[in-house]
Scaffold this motif. Sequence first.
Motif, PDB file in Angstrom:
ATOM      1  N   VAL A   1      31.145  86.651  40.911  1.00  0.00           N
ATOM      2  CA  VAL A   1      31.024  85.206  40.696  1.00  0.00           C
ATOM      3  C   VAL A   1      30.345  84.573  41.910  1.00  0.00           C
ATOM      4  CG1 VAL A   1      32.309  83.055  40.393  1.00  0.00           C
ATOM      5  CG2 VAL A   1      33.022  85.102  39.179  1.00  0.00           C
ATOM      6  N   LEU A   2      30.702  85.042  43.082  1.00  0.00           N
ATOM      7  CA  LEU A   2      30.131  84.524  44.324  1.00  0.00           C
ATOM      8  C   LEU A   2      28.655  84.895  44.440  1.00  0.00           C
ATOM      9  CD1 LEU A   2      31.099  82.971  46.804  1.00  0.00           C
ATOM     10  CD2 LEU A   2      31.573  85.144  47.887  1.00  0.00           C
ATOM     11  N   LYS A   3      28.291  86.109  44.055  1.00  0.00           N
ATOM     12  CA  LYS A   3      26.904  86.566  44.142  1.00  0.00           C
ATOM     13  C   LYS A   3      25.995  85.844  43.163  1.00  0.00           C
ATOM     14  CE  LYS A   3      28.048  91.309  45.297  1.00  0.00           C
ATOM     15  NZ  LYS A   3      28.025  92.694  44.793  1.00  0.00           N
ATOM     16  N   GLU A   4      26.498  85.534  41.987  1.00  0.00           N
ATOM     17  CA  GLU A   4      25.663  84.995  40.920  1.00  0.00           C
ATOM     18  C   GLU A   4      25.474  83.484  40.968  1.00  0.00           C
ATOM     19  OE1 GLU A   4      27.436  86.356  37.312  1.00  0.00           O
ATOM     20  OE2 GLU A   4      27.046  88.457  37.772  1.00  0.00           O
ATOM     21  N   ASN A   5      26.224  82.784  41.807  1.00  0.00           N
ATOM     22  CA  ASN A   5      26.153  81.324  41.823  1.00  0.00           C
ATOM     23  C   ASN A   5      25.906  80.849  43.251  1.00  0.00           C
ATOM     24  OD1 ASN A   5      26.602  78.548  41.610  1.00  0.00           O
ATOM     25  ND2 ASN A   5      28.022  78.863  39.912  1.00  0.00           N
ATOM     26  N   ARG A   6      24.745  80.292  43.497  1.00  0.00           N
ATOM     27  CA  ARG A   6      24.373  79.850  44.845  1.00  0.00           C
ATOM     28  C   ARG A   6      25.140  78.617  45.297  1.00  0.00           C
ATOM     29  NH1 ARG A   6      17.971  80.540  45.717  1.00  0.00           N
ATOM     30  NH2 ARG A   6      17.926  82.797  45.493  1.00  0.00           N
ATOM     31  N   GLN A   7      25.731  77.893  44.383  1.00  0.00           N
ATOM     32  CA  GLN A   7      26.453  76.690  44.761  1.00  0.00           C
ATOM     33  C   GLN A   7      27.890  76.987  45.185  1.00  0.00           C
ATOM     34  OE1 GLN A   7      25.655  74.365  41.235  1.00  0.00           O
ATOM     35  NE2 GLN A   7      24.205  73.123  42.386  1.00  0.00           N
ATOM     36  N   ILE A   8      28.310  78.246  45.100  1.00  0.00           N
ATOM     37  CA  ILE A   8      29.640  78.629  45.563  1.00  0.00           C
ATOM     38  C   ILE A   8      29.491  79.301  46.920  1.00  0.00           C
ATOM     39  CG2 ILE A   8      31.677  80.027  45.115  1.00  0.00           C
ATOM     40  CD1 ILE A   8      31.076  79.820  42.159  1.00  0.00           C
ATOM     41  N   ILE A   9      30.163  78.769  47.915  1.00  0.00           N
ATOM     42  CA  ILE A   9      30.111  79.316  49.263  1.00  0.00           C
ATOM     43  C   ILE A   9      31.185  80.380  49.441  1.00  0.00           C
ATOM     44  CG2 ILE A   9      30.221  78.745  51.721  1.00  0.00           C
ATOM     45  CD1 ILE A   9      27.813  77.550  50.095  1.00  0.00           C
ATOM     46  N   SER A  10      32.401  80.089  48.983  1.00  0.00           N
ATOM     47  CA  SER A  10      33.486  81.081  49.045  1.00  0.00           C
ATOM     48  C   SER A  10      34.412  80.872  47.849  1.00  0.00           C
ATOM     49  CB  SER A  10      34.265  80.967  50.359  1.00  0.00           C
ATOM     50  OG  SER A  10      34.973  79.755  50.417  1.00  0.00           O
ATOM     51  N   LEU A  11      35.058  81.959  47.463  1.00  0.00           N
ATOM     52  CA  LEU A  11      35.956  81.925  46.306  1.00  0.00           C
ATOM     53  C   LEU A  11      37.137  82.833  46.563  1.00  0.00           C
ATOM     54  CD1 LEU A  11      36.544  81.194  43.293  1.00  0.00           C
ATOM     55  CD2 LEU A  11      35.251  83.225  42.691  1.00  0.00           C
ATOM     56  N   GLY A  12      38.311  82.279  46.334  1.00  0.00           N
ATOM     57  CA  GLY A  12      39.503  83.107  46.239  1.00  0.00           C
ATOM     58  C   GLY A  12      40.235  83.354  47.515  1.00  0.00           C
ATOM     59  N   PRO A  13      41.219  84.194  47.375  1.00  0.00           N
ATOM     60  CA  PRO A  13      41.607  84.986  46.207  1.00  0.00           C
ATOM     61  C   PRO A  13      42.194  84.112  45.088  1.00  0.00           C
ATOM     62  CG  PRO A  13      43.222  85.287  47.933  1.00  0.00           C
ATOM     63  CD  PRO A  13      42.119  84.434  48.507  1.00  0.00           C
ATOM     64  N   ILE A  14      42.001  84.576  43.873  1.00  0.00           N
ATOM     65  CA  ILE A  14      42.459  83.852  42.689  1.00  0.00           C
ATOM     66  C   ILE A  14      43.826  84.395  42.284  1.00  0.00           C
ATOM     67  CG2 ILE A  14      41.970  83.310  40.276  1.00  0.00           C
ATOM     68  CD1 ILE A  14      39.998  82.036  42.199  1.00  0.00           C
ATOM     69  N   ASP A  15      44.797  83.501  42.164  1.00  0.00           N
ATOM     70  CA  ASP A  15      46.131  83.880  41.707  1.00  0.00           C
ATOM     71  C   ASP A  15      46.126  83.933  40.183  1.00  0.00           C
ATOM     72  OD1 ASP A  15      47.183  83.988  44.290  1.00  0.00           O
ATOM     73  OD2 ASP A  15      47.608  81.839  44.277  1.00  0.00           O
ATOM     74  N   VAL A  16      46.520  85.078  39.643  1.00  0.00           N
ATOM     75  CA  VAL A  16      46.522  85.300  38.200  1.00  0.00           C
ATOM     76  C   VAL A  16      47.971  85.420  37.744  1.00  0.00           C
ATOM     77  CG1 VAL A  16      45.766  86.826  36.349  1.00  0.00           C
ATOM     78  CG2 VAL A  16      44.316  86.507  38.358  1.00  0.00           C
TER      79      VAL A  16
END
Length: 168
Positions: free
Chosen positions: A26-41
């Motif tokens: 998700v981070l690689k494919e979207n240039r508008q995201i600088i950092s993501l997560g960790p996501i709590d599932v």
Amino acid sequence: MLLRWRDVHDKPNGVELYDSLEFPNVLKENRQIISLGPIDVQLHVEAVSDTLTVNGNLKGPITYRCSRCLTDFQDEIAAPFSEQFVRVPPDELDAEDERIPVTGDAIDLDPYLEQEILLALPYTPVCQEACAGLCPVCGINRNEQVCTCKAERIDPRLADLAKLFNPE
């Protein structure tokens, strides 16, 4: 995150699954995201006949780049998750059936979780609704400073028409 049929099939109240996952694609494919997560599932899985119903929530921190002023800002992503998996060959399902056919005992939930995160992302993230963006002339961030540039541009092909309305 792997889900096994045999772990859920014999439990009348279902199974609760909790994990904290990273989604680097998700981070690689979207240039508008600088950092993501960790996501709590957090998921609840129930088995009814040959169908597994998986419901839950995905939640985690995310840092975007504002699409108007290009500054980074933090937010929280929250997405509901709901899928049904069925243990039948794909050719036995009719076209209107929304259940996902599965063969074997294990289901890798990561692609489905990633898909829900992608669907929860805003098309154009903005740091605030009233974001003034960048000046198209000098490039200054109009949220931080006031710009004195004349932003009105006239198409050079229509410049002679503009002189008719503004005879100076």
